[in-house]
Design a protein around this motif. Structure first.
Motif, PDB file in Angstrom:
ATOM      1  N   ALA A   1       0.827  -1.206   0.000  1.00  0.00           N
ATOM      2  CA  ALA A   1       0.000   0.000   0.000  1.00  0.00           C
ATOM      3  C   ALA A   1       0.866   1.263   0.000  1.00  0.00           C
ATOM      4  N   LEU A   2       1.887   1.282   0.834  1.00  0.00           N
ATOM      5  CA  LEU A   2       2.763   2.450   0.896  1.00  0.00           C
ATOM      6  C   LEU A   2       3.556   2.622  -0.397  1.00  0.00           C
ATOM      7  N   ASN A   3       3.982   1.524  -0.980  1.00  0.00           N
ATOM      8  CA  ASN A   3       4.672   1.588  -2.266  1.00  0.00           C
ATOM      9  C   ASN A   3       3.747   2.178  -3.329  1.00  0.00           C
ATOM     10  N   GLY A   4       2.493   1.747  -3.323  1.00  0.00           N
ATOM     11  CA  GLY A   4       1.515   2.295  -4.270  1.00  0.00           C
ATOM     12  C   GLY A   4       1.322   3.792  -4.071  1.00  0.00           C
ATOM     13  N   GLU A   5       1.280   4.244  -2.819  1.00  0.00           N
ATOM     14  CA  GLU A   5       1.139   5.675  -2.542  1.00  0.00           C
ATOM     15  C   GLU A   5       2.355   6.461  -3.036  1.00  0.00           C
ATOM     16  N   LEU A   6       3.537   5.912  -2.827  1.00  0.00           N
ATOM     17  CA  LEU A   6       4.753   6.581  -3.318  1.00  0.00           C
ATOM     18  C   LEU A   6       4.726   6.702  -4.837  1.00  0.00           C
ATOM     19  N   GLU A   7       4.381   5.599  -5.494  1.00  0.00           N
ATOM     20  CA  GLU A   7       4.332   5.613  -6.960  1.00  0.00           C
ATOM     21  C   GLU A   7       3.272   6.580  -7.469  1.00  0.00           C
ATOM     22  N   ALA A   8       2.120   6.629  -6.811  1.00  0.00           N
ATOM     23  CA  ALA A   8       1.061   7.558  -7.225  1.00  0.00           C
ATOM     24  C   ALA A   8       1.522   9.001  -7.069  1.00  0.00           C
ATOM     25  N   MET A   9       2.203   9.290  -5.975  1.00  0.00           N
ATOM     26  CA  MET A   9       2.702  10.631  -5.741  1.00  0.00           C
ATOM     27  C   MET A   9       3.723  11.018  -6.822  1.00  0.00           C
ATOM     28  N   GLU A  10       4.556  10.077  -7.207  1.00  0.00           N
ATOM     29  CA  GLU A  10       5.554  10.327  -8.246  1.00  0.00           C
ATOM     30  C   GLU A  10       4.882  10.545  -9.598  1.00  0.00           C
ATOM     31  N   ARG A  11       3.873   9.724  -9.912  1.00  0.00           N
ATOM     32  CA  ARG A  11       3.137   9.892 -11.174  1.00  0.00           C
ATOM     33  C   ARG A  11       2.442  11.252 -11.219  1.00  0.00           C
ATOM     34  N   ASP A  12       1.785  11.601 -10.112  1.00  0.00           N
ATOM     35  CA  ASP A  12       1.069  12.885 -10.043  1.00  0.00           C
ATOM     36  C   ASP A  12       2.015  14.069 -10.228  1.00  0.00           C
ATOM     37  N   ALA A  13       3.275  13.883  -9.829  1.00  0.00           N
ATOM     38  CA  ALA A  13       4.266  14.961  -9.980  1.00  0.00           C
ATOM     39  C   ALA A  13       4.891  14.953 -11.374  1.00  0.00           C
ATOM     40  N   GLY A  14       4.506  13.960 -12.213  1.00  0.00           N
ATOM     41  CA  GLY A  14       5.027  13.899 -13.574  1.00  0.00           C
ATOM     42  C   GLY A  14       6.353  13.167 -13.708  1.00  0.00           C
ATOM     43  N   LEU A  15       6.790  12.472 -12.664  1.00  0.00           N
ATOM     44  CA  LEU A  15       8.040  11.715 -12.774  1.00  0.00           C
ATOM     45  C   LEU A  15       7.799  10.447 -13.581  1.00  0.00           C
ATOM     46  N   GLU A  16       8.717  10.166 -14.473  1.00  0.00           N
ATOM     47  CA  GLU A  16       8.635   8.929 -15.235  1.00  0.00           C
ATOM     48  C   GLU A  16       9.274   7.804 -14.434  1.00  0.00           C
ATOM     49  N   VAL A  17       9.033   6.563 -14.859  1.00  0.00           N
ATOM     50  CA  VAL A  17       9.609   5.406 -14.194  1.00  0.00           C
ATOM     51  C   VAL A  17      11.131   5.534 -14.204  1.00  0.00           C
ATOM     52  N   ASP A  18      11.744   5.205 -13.091  1.00  0.00           N
ATOM     53  CA  ASP A  18      13.204   5.253 -12.917  1.00  0.00           C
ATOM     54  C   ASP A  18      13.797   6.649 -13.048  1.00  0.00           C
ATOM     55  N   THR A  19      13.006   7.678 -12.805  1.00  0.00           N
ATOM     56  CA  THR A  19      13.549   9.029 -12.707  1.00  0.00           C
ATOM     57  C   THR A  19      13.288   9.522 -11.283  1.00  0.00           C
ATOM     58  N   PHE A  20      14.069  10.482 -10.853  1.00  0.00           N
ATOM     59  CA  PHE A  20      13.995  10.924  -9.465  1.00  0.00           C
ATOM     60  C   PHE A  20      13.969  12.437  -9.385  1.00  0.00           C
ATOM     61  N   TRP A  21      13.457  12.928  -8.278  1.00  0.00           N
ATOM     62  CA  TRP A  21      13.475  14.357  -8.041  1.00  0.00           C
ATOM     63  C   TRP A  21      14.903  14.821  -7.798  1.00  0.00           C
ATOM     64  N   ALA A  22      15.173  16.032  -8.164  1.00  0.00           N
ATOM     65  CA  ALA A  22      16.425  16.660  -7.756  1.00  0.00           C
ATOM     66  C   ALA A  22      16.322  16.852  -6.241  1.00  0.00           C
ATOM     67  N   PRO A  23      17.417  16.739  -5.514  1.00  0.00           N
ATOM     68  CA  PRO A  23      17.351  16.835  -4.046  1.00  0.00           C
ATOM     69  C   PRO A  23      16.600  18.073  -3.537  1.00  0.00           C
ATOM     70  N   GLU A  24      16.750  19.194  -4.203  1.00  0.00           N
ATOM     71  CA  GLU A  24      16.077  20.412  -3.741  1.00  0.00           C
ATOM     72  C   GLU A  24      14.583  20.428  -4.075  1.00  0.00           C
ATOM     73  N   ASP A  25      14.119  19.511  -4.941  1.00  0.00           N
ATOM     74  CA  ASP A  25      12.713  19.480  -5.357  1.00  0.00           C
ATOM     75  C   ASP A  25      11.870  18.406  -4.671  1.00  0.00           C
ATOM     76  N   ILE A  26      12.467  17.614  -3.791  1.00  0.00           N
ATOM     77  CA  ILE A  26      11.736  16.512  -3.161  1.00  0.00           C
ATOM     78  C   ILE A  26      10.671  17.074  -2.218  1.00  0.00           C
ATOM     79  N   PRO A  27       9.411  16.724  -2.451  1.00  0.00           N
ATOM     80  CA  PRO A  27       8.350  17.210  -1.560  1.00  0.00           C
ATOM     81  C   PRO A  27       8.462  16.592  -0.156  1.00  0.00           C
TER      82      PRO A  27
END
Length: 173
Positions: free
Chosen positions: A84-110
């Protein structure tokens, strides 16, 4: 009879108690291999080697902890909270427009994502500890959860018994 370096024959040496114990363990494991998976057999073998003193205490800790961590990591996907928590993380990443295997820049992590990640990692650790307990390793589970530095020290000490050089810090969780 084996030949010595001078060509004379001598009777084979009597195996030490440790060698005999390992041979007995290998025979028993070979007999039981069809009843359980290989990882389960390795776990039983490593627990017996540790519990009988066939290997030093830290080396036995390493063997048991190493196979349990591998088995627990394979079973993480079966834990409902972790999923469930993994699904929430992935949903949050999708909602932010991150593609699979891409990451936020350290200063942009919510902050919400970081907080959820901490919760996810705690859920993973609790699932691993539950796996340890199910395997009869209550003390190891408690040390893993509540004194990670002690867990890592004993794991690393046992690992060095077999492999020598210290692990790189990036490999230690």
């Amino acid at each position: 009879m084996k030949n010595t370096r001078w060509g004379k024959s001598c009777p084979p040496e009597t195996p030490s108690e440790v060698e005999e114990a390992l041979r007995h363990l290998a025979r028993r494991t070979a007999e039981d291999v069809e009843e359980a998976g290989l990882d389960a057999q390795l776990l039983l073998t490593f627990q017996e080697a540790r519990d009988t003193g066939t290997v030093p205490l830290d080396a036995g800790f390493f063997l048991v902890a190493h196979i349990l961590l591998a088995m627990a990591d394979e079973a993480l996907a079966a834990d409902a909270r972790v999923r469930a928590l993994n699904g929430e993380l992935e949903a949050m990443e999708r909602d932010a427009g991150l593609e699979v295997d891409t990451f936020w820049a350290p200063e942009d992590i919510p902050e919400e994502w970081e907080a959820l990640l901490v919760e996810y990692e705690m859920a993973c650790d609790e699932a691993r500890a539950a796996f340890f307990r199910d395997a009869g390793e209550e003390v190891m589970a408690e040390v893993f959860l509540h004194d990670r530095a002690a867990f890592i020290r004993q794991f690393e000490s046992g690992r060095r018994f077999f492999h020598g050089l210290p692990m790189l810090p990036s490999y230690v969780n």
